[in-house]
Design an enzyme around this catalytic site. Sequence first.
Site, mmCIF file in Angstrom:
data_model
loop_
_atom_site.group_PDB
_atom_site.id
_atom_site.type_symbol
_atom_site.label_atom_id
_atom_site.label_comp_id
_atom_site.label_asym_id
_atom_site.label_seq_id
_atom_site.Cartn_x
_atom_site.Cartn_y
_atom_site.Cartn_z
ATOM 1 N N ASP A 48 0.859 -1.184 0.000
ATOM 2 C CA ASP A 48 0.000 0.000 0.000
ATOM 3 C C ASP A 48 0.898 1.237 0.000
ATOM 4 O OD1 ASP A 48 0.972 0.208 2.562
ATOM 5 O OD2 ASP A 48 -0.946 -0.132 3.544
ATOM 6 N N ASP A 63 -7.706 -7.839 0.789
ATOM 7 C CA ASP A 63 -6.717 -8.019 1.854
ATOM 8 C C ASP A 63 -7.332 -7.578 3.169
ATOM 9 O OD1 ASP A 63 -5.186 -5.389 3.146
ATOM 10 O OD2 ASP A 63 -6.273 -4.962 1.295
ATOM 11 N N CYS A 103 -12.318 -28.575 8.560
ATOM 12 C CA CYS A 103 -11.111 -27.877 8.091
ATOM 13 C C CYS A 103 -9.943 -28.856 8.112
ATOM 14 C CB CYS A 103 -10.821 -26.681 8.990
ATOM 15 S SG CYS A 103 -9.313 -25.776 8.552
ATOM 16 N N CYS A 161 -6.663 -27.805 7.793
ATOM 17 C CA CYS A 161 -5.418 -27.072 8.026
ATOM 18 C C CYS A 161 -4.547 -27.840 9.026
ATOM 19 C CB CYS A 161 -5.702 -25.663 8.533
ATOM 20 S SG CYS A 161 -6.217 -25.553 10.265
ATOM 21 N N CYS A 213 -6.034 -27.923 12.629
ATOM 22 C CA CYS A 213 -7.190 -28.806 12.836
ATOM 23 C C CYS A 213 -6.837 -30.280 12.659
ATOM 24 C CB CYS A 213 -8.323 -28.411 11.890
ATOM 25 S SG CYS A 213 -9.069 -26.807 12.315
ATOM 26 N N HIS A 226 -4.845 -21.409 11.418
ATOM 27 C CA HIS A 226 -6.211 -21.824 11.086
ATOM 28 C C HIS A 226 -6.982 -20.711 10.379
ATOM 29 C CE1 HIS A 226 -10.269 -23.346 11.289
ATOM 30 N NE2 HIS A 226 -10.612 -22.194 11.823
#
Length: 383
Positions: free
Chosen positions: A98, A272, A310, A312, A315, A341
Amino acid sequence: MNEAKAPVWYEPLKTEKHTGARLGILHTPHGSFETPMYMPVGTLATVKSLSPEELKEMGAGVILSNTYHLWLRPGEDIVEEAGGLHQFMNWDQGILTDSGGFQVFSLSDIRQIKEEGVYFRNHISGERLFLSPEKAIHIENALGADIIMSFDECPDFHQSYDYIKNSIARTTRWAERGLQAHKHPDRQALFGICQGAGYKDLRLSHVRDMVSLDFPGYSIGGLSVGETKEEMNAVLDYLVPELPDNKPRYLMGVGSPDALIDGVIRGIDMFDCVLATRIARNGTCMTHDGRLVVKNAKYARDFKPIDSDCDCYTCQHYSRAYIRHLFKADEIFGLRLASIHNTYFLLQLMRDVRQAIRDDNLLEFRQAFFERYGYFKANAPAF
């Protein structure tokens, strides 16, 4: 500008049959990535508590860093000497920076806006600083991200009409100055930022001014700054159709699950937000069944994963009870597991959204996701 020769360009693949949702590919000097996409935020050249290797394994393509903060620490000269942000932070995929314009909004107590630029008080040392469109682009050129942002003012959504009218006129002048200052258009894509708060005529006027400057991509700023979701979606409804079909569209600072889905439906390609890691550090996790505050006492003997649907790393390997224990014991591994996560959850959500676009059933996907998450319930948890 010829998009095919630009350092960053958008390849449209499909528009969903029932909405304005777009499936495409964002081509950058450091890889090509499917859109719509969520970009994790690495403010100080790091996504808090996560390694580049973890982010890549999760499927992150582009990450965002903050020009203002990197200007203060460690300084753009040090990053440039290291070979640019990609080398400095060991990230060989896309990076977006940015411009510092959002700090004009968020540091409102310690800044003065003038035609020449913005005078700041360094929020760390109190030192008086000055940031102009030329200075912002100089810093971004030195940082070396694939996508860089024009310097703008991000005003409060509920500022007066006259204030916003003057603000967008100045932001247009700053955009023109930034284009003139940009030294590396062959390897860095400078995006224009469309402002205008909640005033339809000003929003439309400003987006047309930005489009006339022929940037390789366009950002929508001044949303997710205090307005309601309904107000934000209303702006997107009339604004997005004014943006070129053949260039990427980026909604800045937006990253809650509902806003991602609703933004995609309206034709946004890039998002974002710091939300995923910020709430994770406080023990709040996103799940398919809504918000879960893992620090709560009721999870002390809950040996299920954060989200049973999930896959991930968190998890797959750890329970709510264990992660709660880590938070209560002030162990940093707890916030890392929650951050892994939440970041994965949003990246996976966008994969699911892209598949729904392919299948032409995004509205059905939204309905099912919102019902399970609890967005349709009275007093539903919000972020």
